[in-house]
Write an enzyme that holds these catalytic residues in place. Structure first.
Site, PDB file in Angstrom:
ATOM      1  N   TYR A   1       0.835  -1.210   0.000  1.00  0.00           N
ATOM      2  CA  TYR A   1       0.000   0.000   0.000  1.00  0.00           C
ATOM      3  C   TYR A   1       0.870   1.262   0.000  1.00  0.00           C
ATOM      4  O   TYR A   1       0.618   2.203  -0.758  1.00  0.00           O
ATOM      5  CB  TYR A   1      -0.888  -0.050   1.240  1.00  0.00           C
ATOM      6  CG  TYR A   1      -1.900   1.060   1.384  1.00  0.00           C
ATOM      7  CD1 TYR A   1      -3.043   1.109   0.586  1.00  0.00           C
ATOM      8  CD2 TYR A   1      -1.744   2.052   2.356  1.00  0.00           C
ATOM      9  CE1 TYR A   1      -3.985   2.115   0.746  1.00  0.00           C
ATOM     10  CE2 TYR A   1      -2.679   3.060   2.527  1.00  0.00           C
ATOM     11  CZ  TYR A   1      -3.795   3.084   1.724  1.00  0.00           C
ATOM     12  OH  TYR A   1      -4.734   4.087   1.887  1.00  0.00           O
TER      13      TYR A   1
ATOM     14  N   LYS B   1       0.978   4.118  -2.848  1.00  0.00           N
ATOM     15  CA  LYS B   1       0.646   5.517  -2.526  1.00  0.00           C
ATOM     16  C   LYS B   1       1.841   6.437  -2.793  1.00  0.00           C
ATOM     17  O   LYS B   1       1.661   7.603  -3.159  1.00  0.00           O
ATOM     18  CB  LYS B   1       0.163   5.624  -1.078  1.00  0.00           C
ATOM     19  CG  LYS B   1      -1.170   4.911  -0.812  1.00  0.00           C
ATOM     20  CD  LYS B   1      -2.273   5.376  -1.739  1.00  0.00           C
ATOM     21  CE  LYS B   1      -3.652   4.899  -1.321  1.00  0.00           C
ATOM     22  NZ  LYS B   1      -4.704   5.266  -2.294  1.00  0.00           N
TER      23      LYS B   1
END
Ligand code: NAP
Length: 249
Positions: free
Chosen positions: A156, A160
């Site tokens: 993640y 991001k």
């Protein structure tokens, strides 16, 4: 002030959580909303009804943002329904947490595909319409985790962080055409994504938030509404943290 009347906005992953709040906030400002979501159409259709109740227009468009063919059809459908496309909010995202030693290929690929590839595919598909208008606003929903990292979220955080590079590169490519591209890095926002965390973890995070509360989806939506406005036309390639002061770098 910050009137979006006549503008058409596509918000991905807008069936609930932050995406829903963004859709409703932009509708309040007068924008026509294309509500994208994946899977069950019912939540997206509820958001459409909520937008209409605010006096604007909306339709739902189901598509998986990580599938190029679906994204191209999605954008064509939005333009054939509403005539134009001025604003894209790349909000769709998932988490598949785990320590990297035990992380499966599927959990790595799934998170990168939806959070990062999805934003690339949607941006590529909308740009020709924005270039035609010589006006556009793209906002990518990143995360403070992409700036500072987080144990258990290598997939993640990488996605991001990648979104920040994507934001700045595309911002440079299209700046001279009246199109701005910015990112928002939320901290800990109270949605289904964070409600699945254990209560003791939530309380540990809360101690790190100077403002003293978790963020609300509306906190993120307010920032998006500003960045997509006419008034924010001189702001591009930037990352705006909406995190109650959690990360100050
Ligand atoms: P959420 O409540 O889990 O909502 C995510 C939405 O994205 C859902 O409507 C989901 O649809 C949709 N979605 C998932 N995969 C998709 C796909 N392949 N194509 C289209 N739509 C898809 O999450 P949230 O908390 O609102 O998060 C929204 C964004 O903010 C995400 O990018 C997230 O990473 C980011 N963010 C959240 C926080 C936070 O604290 N909550 C912090 C930083 C950043 P389904 O319901 O069908 O799964």
């Amino acid at each position: 002030m910050m009137d979006l009347s006549g503008k058409v906005a596509l918000v991905t992953g807008a069936g609930r959580g932050i995406g829903r709040a963004i859709a409703l906030k932009l509708a309040e400002r007068g924008a026509i909303i294309a509500v994208n979501d994946v899977g069950d159409a019912a939540p997206a259709n509820v958001v459409v009804d909520e937008v209409v109740a605010k006096g604007s227009r909306a339709a739902s468009f189901m598509a998986d943002v990580s599938a190029a063919g679906e994204v191209n059809k999605l954008v064509e459908a939005v333009v054939s329904t509403f005539g134009k496309l001025h604003i894209l909010v790349n909000n769709a995202g998932i988490t598949r947490d785990g320590l990297v030693l035990r992380m499966s290929d599927a959990d790595w690929d799934g998170v990168l595909n939806i959070n990062l590839r999805g934003a690339f595919l949607c941006t590529r598909a909308v740009l020709k319409y924005m270039l035609k208008e010589r006006w556009g606003r793209i906002v990518n929903i990143s995360s403070v985790v992409g700036m500072v990292g987080n144990a258990g979220q290598a997939n993640y955080a990488s996605a991001k962080a990648g979104l920040l590079g994507l934001t700045k590169s595309i911002a440079k490519e299209v700046a001279s055409r009246g199109i701005t591209v910015n990112a928002i890095a939320p901290g800990f926002i109270d949605t289904e994504m964070t409600r699945m965390l254990r209560e003791n973890i939530r309380q540990e995070v809360l101690k790190e938030i100077p403002v003293g509360r978790f963020g609300l989806p509306e906190d993120v939506a307010q920032a998006v509404a500003f960045l997509v406005s006419e008034e924010a036309g001189y702001i591009t390639g930037q990352v705006l943290k909406v995190d109650g002061g959690m990360v100050m770098v």
